[in-house]
Design a protein around this motif. Structure first.
Motif, PDB file in Angstrom:
ATOM      1  N   VAL A 273      49.918  45.846   4.196  1.00  0.00           N
ATOM      2  CA  VAL A 273      49.362  46.739   3.800  1.00  0.00           C
ATOM      3  C   VAL A 273      48.279  47.098   3.390  1.00  0.00           C
ATOM      4  CG1 VAL A 273      49.735  48.735   2.214  1.00  0.00           C
ATOM      5  CG2 VAL A 273      51.476  47.749   3.629  1.00  0.00           C
ATOM      6  N   ALA A 274      48.181  45.872   2.031  1.00  0.00           N
ATOM      7  CA  ALA A 274      46.546  46.103   1.853  1.00  0.00           C
ATOM      8  C   ALA A 274      45.477  45.282   2.570  1.00  0.00           C
ATOM      9  CB  ALA A 274      46.966  44.870   0.241  1.00  0.00           C
ATOM     10  N   MET A 275      45.633  44.218   3.230  1.00  0.00           N
ATOM     11  CA  MET A 275      45.022  43.276   4.438  1.00  0.00           C
ATOM     12  C   MET A 275      44.689  44.551   5.194  1.00  0.00           C
ATOM     13  SD  MET A 275      43.031  41.138   2.315  1.00  0.00           S
ATOM     14  CE  MET A 275      43.388  42.151   1.332  1.00  0.00           C
ATOM     15  N   VAL A 276      45.666  45.012   6.466  1.00  0.00           N
ATOM     16  CA  VAL A 276      44.758  45.886   7.510  1.00  0.00           C
ATOM     17  C   VAL A 276      44.951  46.968   6.999  1.00  0.00           C
ATOM     18  CG1 VAL A 276      46.449  46.868   9.117  1.00  0.00           C
ATOM     19  CG2 VAL A 276      46.911  44.197   8.644  1.00  0.00           C
ATOM     20  N   PHE A 277      45.134  47.233   6.156  1.00  0.00           N
ATOM     21  CA  PHE A 277      44.730  49.504   6.182  1.00  0.00           C
ATOM     22  C   PHE A 277      43.117  49.243   5.681  1.00  0.00           C
ATOM     23  CE2 PHE A 277      49.205  50.668   6.726  1.00  0.00           C
ATOM     24  CZ  PHE A 277      48.518  50.519   7.757  1.00  0.00           C
ATOM     25  N   GLY A 278      43.354  48.076   4.019  1.00  0.00           N
ATOM     26  CA  GLY A 278      42.359  48.208   3.383  1.00  0.00           C
ATOM     27  C   GLY A 278      41.412  46.993   3.247  1.00  0.00           C
ATOM     28  N   MET A 279      41.176  46.248   4.096  1.00  0.00           N
ATOM     29  CA  MET A 279      40.329  45.560   4.018  1.00  0.00           C
ATOM     30  C   MET A 279      38.489  45.489   4.957  1.00  0.00           C
ATOM     31  SD  MET A 279      38.292  42.475   3.488  1.00  0.00           S
ATOM     32  CE  MET A 279      39.127  41.647   2.318  1.00  0.00           C
ATOM     33  N   PRO A 280      37.878  46.248   4.146  1.00  0.00           N
ATOM     34  CA  PRO A 280      36.522  46.428   5.200  1.00  0.00           C
ATOM     35  C   PRO A 280      35.535  45.745   5.518  1.00  0.00           C
ATOM     36  CG  PRO A 280      36.684  47.040   3.007  1.00  0.00           C
ATOM     37  CD  PRO A 280      37.182  46.316   2.832  1.00  0.00           C
ATOM     38  N   ARG A 281      35.538  44.845   5.268  1.00  0.00           N
ATOM     39  CA  ARG A 281      34.820  43.644   6.242  1.00  0.00           C
ATOM     40  C   ARG A 281      34.160  44.084   7.010  1.00  0.00           C
ATOM     41  NH1 ARG A 281      37.775  37.483   6.540  1.00  0.00           N
ATOM     42  NH2 ARG A 281      38.759  38.190   8.688  1.00  0.00           N
ATOM     43  N   MET A 389      58.761  29.748   3.861  1.00  0.00           N
ATOM     44  CA  MET A 389      57.862  30.785   3.611  1.00  0.00           C
ATOM     45  C   MET A 389      56.287  31.048   3.002  1.00  0.00           C
ATOM     46  SD  MET A 389      60.964  32.808   3.197  1.00  0.00           S
ATOM     47  CE  MET A 389      61.169  32.480   4.459  1.00  0.00           C
ATOM     48  N   GLN A 390      56.017  29.718   2.844  1.00  0.00           N
ATOM     49  CA  GLN A 390      54.599  29.953   3.412  1.00  0.00           C
ATOM     50  C   GLN A 390      54.098  29.634   3.755  1.00  0.00           C
ATOM     51  OE1 GLN A 390      52.803  29.984  -0.120  1.00  0.00           O
ATOM     52  NE2 GLN A 390      54.901  30.352  -0.968  1.00  0.00           N
ATOM     53  N   GLY A 391      54.451  29.613   4.957  1.00  0.00           N
ATOM     54  CA  GLY A 391      54.022  29.108   7.007  1.00  0.00           C
ATOM     55  C   GLY A 391      53.979  30.358   7.002  1.00  0.00           C
ATOM     56  N   VAL A 392      55.048  31.075   6.992  1.00  0.00           N
ATOM     57  CA  VAL A 392      54.937  32.785   6.885  1.00  0.00           C
ATOM     58  C   VAL A 392      53.379  33.593   6.339  1.00  0.00           C
ATOM     59  CG1 VAL A 392      55.604  34.628   7.091  1.00  0.00           C
ATOM     60  CG2 VAL A 392      57.408  33.241   7.256  1.00  0.00           C
ATOM     61  N   PHE A 393      53.383  32.427   5.000  1.00  0.00           N
ATOM     62  CA  PHE A 393      52.458  33.014   4.063  1.00  0.00           C
ATOM     63  C   PHE A 393      51.292  33.207   4.565  1.00  0.00           C
ATOM     64  CE2 PHE A 393      49.479  32.892   0.082  1.00  0.00           C
ATOM     65  CZ  PHE A 393      50.246  34.396  -0.359  1.00  0.00           C
ATOM     66  N   THR A 394      50.889  32.077   5.352  1.00  0.00           N
ATOM     67  CA  THR A 394      49.660  31.379   5.701  1.00  0.00           C
ATOM     68  C   THR A 394      49.099  32.297   6.677  1.00  0.00           C
ATOM     69  OG1 THR A 394      50.244  28.935   4.600  1.00  0.00           O
ATOM     70  CG2 THR A 394      47.929  29.588   6.538  1.00  0.00           C
ATOM     71  N   VAL A 395      49.980  32.741   7.287  1.00  0.00           N
ATOM     72  CA  VAL A 395      49.955  34.067   8.480  1.00  0.00           C
ATOM     73  C   VAL A 395      49.435  34.837   8.725  1.00  0.00           C
ATOM     74  CG1 VAL A 395      50.906  34.264  10.789  1.00  0.00           C
ATOM     75  CG2 VAL A 395      51.730  32.141   9.926  1.00  0.00           C
ATOM     76  N   VAL A 396      50.164  35.465   7.598  1.00  0.00           N
ATOM     77  CA  VAL A 396      50.268  36.830   7.292  1.00  0.00           C
ATOM     78  C   VAL A 396      48.774  36.844   6.247  1.00  0.00           C
ATOM     79  CG1 VAL A 396      50.677  38.423   5.257  1.00  0.00           C
ATOM     80  CG2 VAL A 396      52.155  37.757   6.718  1.00  0.00           C
ATOM     81  N   VAL A 397      47.928  35.977   5.070  1.00  0.00           N
ATOM     82  CA  VAL A 397      47.218  36.324   4.440  1.00  0.00           C
ATOM     83  C   VAL A 397      45.938  35.814   6.004  1.00  0.00           C
ATOM     84  CG1 VAL A 397      45.297  34.174   3.618  1.00  0.00           C
ATOM     85  CG2 VAL A 397      47.930  34.994   3.033  1.00  0.00           C
ATOM     86  N   ALA A 398      45.988  34.790   6.182  1.00  0.00           N
ATOM     87  CA  ALA A 398      45.276  34.269   7.648  1.00  0.00           C
ATOM     88  C   ALA A 398      45.001  35.812   9.061  1.00  0.00           C
ATOM     89  CB  ALA A 398      45.151  32.978   8.236  1.00  0.00           C
ATOM     90  N   GLY A 399      45.652  36.281   8.924  1.00  0.00           N
ATOM     91  CA  GLY A 399      45.957  37.515  10.094  1.00  0.00           C
ATOM     92  C   GLY A 399      45.045  38.796   9.786  1.00  0.00           C
ATOM     93  N   GLY A 400      45.806  39.313   8.365  1.00  0.00           N
ATOM     94  CA  GLY A 400      45.453  40.828   7.895  1.00  0.00           C
ATOM     95  C   GLY A 400      44.550  40.955   8.020  1.00  0.00           C
ATOM     96  N   VAL A 406      39.502  43.965  13.307  1.00  0.00           N
ATOM     97  CA  VAL A 406      39.827  44.864  14.798  1.00  0.00           C
ATOM     98  C   VAL A 406      40.019  46.926  14.651  1.00  0.00           C
ATOM     99  CG1 VAL A 406      40.987  45.434  16.477  1.00  0.00           C
ATOM    100  CG2 VAL A 406      40.654  43.808  16.260  1.00  0.00           C
ATOM    101  N   LEU A 407      40.973  47.179  13.488  1.00  0.00           N
ATOM    102  CA  LEU A 407      41.273  48.043  13.339  1.00  0.00           C
ATOM    103  C   LEU A 407      39.423  49.139  12.297  1.00  0.00           C
ATOM    104  CD1 LEU A 407      43.329  50.629  12.894  1.00  0.00           C
ATOM    105  CD2 LEU A 407      43.745  49.438  10.335  1.00  0.00           C
TER     106      LEU A 407
END
Length: 447
Positions: A273-281, A389-400, A406-407
């Motif tokens: 939620v934080a990264m996809v909706f709120g990362m404005p770079r 769990m850390q594997g999924v975490f890595t994907v979320v942090v990099a993919g978000g 794009v959004l």
């Protein structure tokens, strides 16, 4: 109610009779002894207790070197690709070439980290990253000028990183006591964020002096320090006695584990939620040229990109309060809401320096979120699941953030950049509060 439990520790470092093998102080009866309360300014300063543990100290010290070194390569690769092609599109394609193998190997690497000695896995993967950096240097110094070779090497490097990251993070819970996990995460995150600021600046200063190929070589030498530090770690074999394979079934088991543990699911959703909706770079270049162009487009662009990492570093330096927090779930909720509010304020600001203040505040909130989401993942999951769990975490942090590019790029072209940024920040606040209200698991989580 979810509560963290103390994990067993394999560290074999010897120390005085008043500490256990991890470096944790013990009382006369062998039970954990409380540290004296931190008074005055020390209550707010970074909690450095995990650095008393020799094994963690070695792992953390190696991060200081590689946090900067990795950023040299992160700058050198797109710079070299642009020099060859004179096309920003090729730079974007290269980023995608690195993302796909990183995602795939992070998921698989998490499963591998749960089945093997994590120290051995770290040795292999860090050595692989170092060899890849040497290959980057070789192609640059020989003037090969091949975009295909660069993209293949980038994909290989990110594959090794995907294998490495889950094992590295999952190992921390075996090296430090559960109550020091927030402090350990703050120490690591602060170093990484400092690298995000100092690394690109150093790269920009060194390229005119020593040339681009040498940046790769410096990174390779820095990675040798990491390999040596990992070599000095204690063995970190799986705690479970049942032998397992690292295949699709084990990866799927990790996702089922997340679905059954709502506090883990919510910690991942909070970051998405934080990264996809709120990362404005993605909108920084347009904002630098149009909204803040009167200060100079180059200066404005540098300020915008530096704002969040600078705030994160400041949050890490004054992270002593993290060690006293016990309601980790509420800390994540508050941090994500704070991030969204700060991003919304940034979108509404027309002054560059006010915008910098909001971005720095967002960086502080992001640091708090990283620290406590990481602590929840390490404490709420069992050791046999931590790698996955850390594997999924890595994907979320990099993919978000990439989904956010794009959004926000699309929304910015439709509604305008400032409206897209402000709207995204407000959406973060609304969605996070709705999730917290609908699913009480995160609110109730504490140690």
């Amino acid at each position: 109610m979810y509560r963290a439990t103390r994990t067993s520790v394999d560290a074999t470092e010897s120390s005085s009779t008043e500490t256990d093998p991890t470096g944790t102080r013990t009382g006369p009866d062998g039970s954990a002894a409380e540290d004296p309360p931190r008074r005055g300014w020390r209550r707010w300063a970074m909690d450095t207790r995990p650095l008393r543990i020799p094994a963690y100290r070695r792992l953390w010290s190696s991060t200081i070197v590689t946090a900067v070194g990795s950023q040299l390569t992160a700058v050198a690769v797109p710079k070299q690709i642009y020099d060859i092609t004179h096309s920003s599109a090729w730079v974007g394609y290269a980023s995608l070439a690195g993302l796909l193998p990183m995602v795939a190997f992070a998921l698989w690497g998490g499963a591998v980290a749960d089945t093997v000695d994590r120290r051995k896995l770290l040795l292999v993967t860090n050595s692989g990253i170092a060899v890849t950096s040497l290959l980057f240097w070789a192609q640059a110094v020989t003037g090969l000028d091949s975009v295909v070779v660069l993209m293949v090497l980038l994909a290989l490097q990110q594959a090794f990183f995907g294998l490495n990251s889950p094992a590295r993070t999952a190992s921390i819970a075996r090296l430090v006591p559960a109550e020091q996990l927030p402090a350990a995460n703050a120490l690591g995150s602060t170093v990484m964020q400092t690298g995000l600021v100092a690394g690109p600046l150093l790269a920009g200063a060194l390229i005119p002096v020593i040339g681009l190929p040498e940046l790769y070589l410096i990174d390779a030498l820095a990675l040798c320090v990491t390999v040596w530090a990992v070599f000095r770690l204690p063995a970190l074999p799986p705690l479970a006695e049942t032998a397992r394979r690292a295949g699709l079934r084990e990866i799927a088991a990790g996702f089922r584990y997340i679905s059954r543990h709502k506090v883990l699911l919510l910690s991942f959703l909070a970051d998405i939620v934080a990264m996809v909706f709120g990362m404005p770079r993605a909108l920084f270049p347009e904002l630098a040229a149009d909204t803040y162009g009167s200060w100079g487009e180059g200066l404005a662009l540098g300020v915008l990109f530096a704002g969040i990492p600078v705030g994160a570093v400041l949050g890490g330096l004054f992270s002593g309060v993290f060690s006293r927090a016990r309601r980790h779930g509420w800390m994540v909720i508050g941090a994500v809401v704070g991030w969204g509010a700060a991003v919304a304020g940034f979108g509404l600001s027309g002054n560059l320096w006010v915008a910098l203040a909001f971005l720095a505040a967002a960086g502080v909130a992001d640091m708090v979120s990283m620290v406590f989401r990481g602590a929840i993942l390490l404490s709420a999951a069992t050791d046999e699941m931590r790698g996955r769990m850390q594997g999924v975490f890595t994907v979320v942090v990099a993919g978000g953030p990439r989904l956010a590019d794009v959004l926000h790029g699309t929304a910015g072209s439709v509604f305008g950049p400032r409206a897209a940024v402000a709207g995204g920040g407000a959406l973060v606040v609304v969605v996070m509060l709705a999730l917290a209200a609908a699913v009480p698991a995160l609110r109730r989580y504490r140690i």
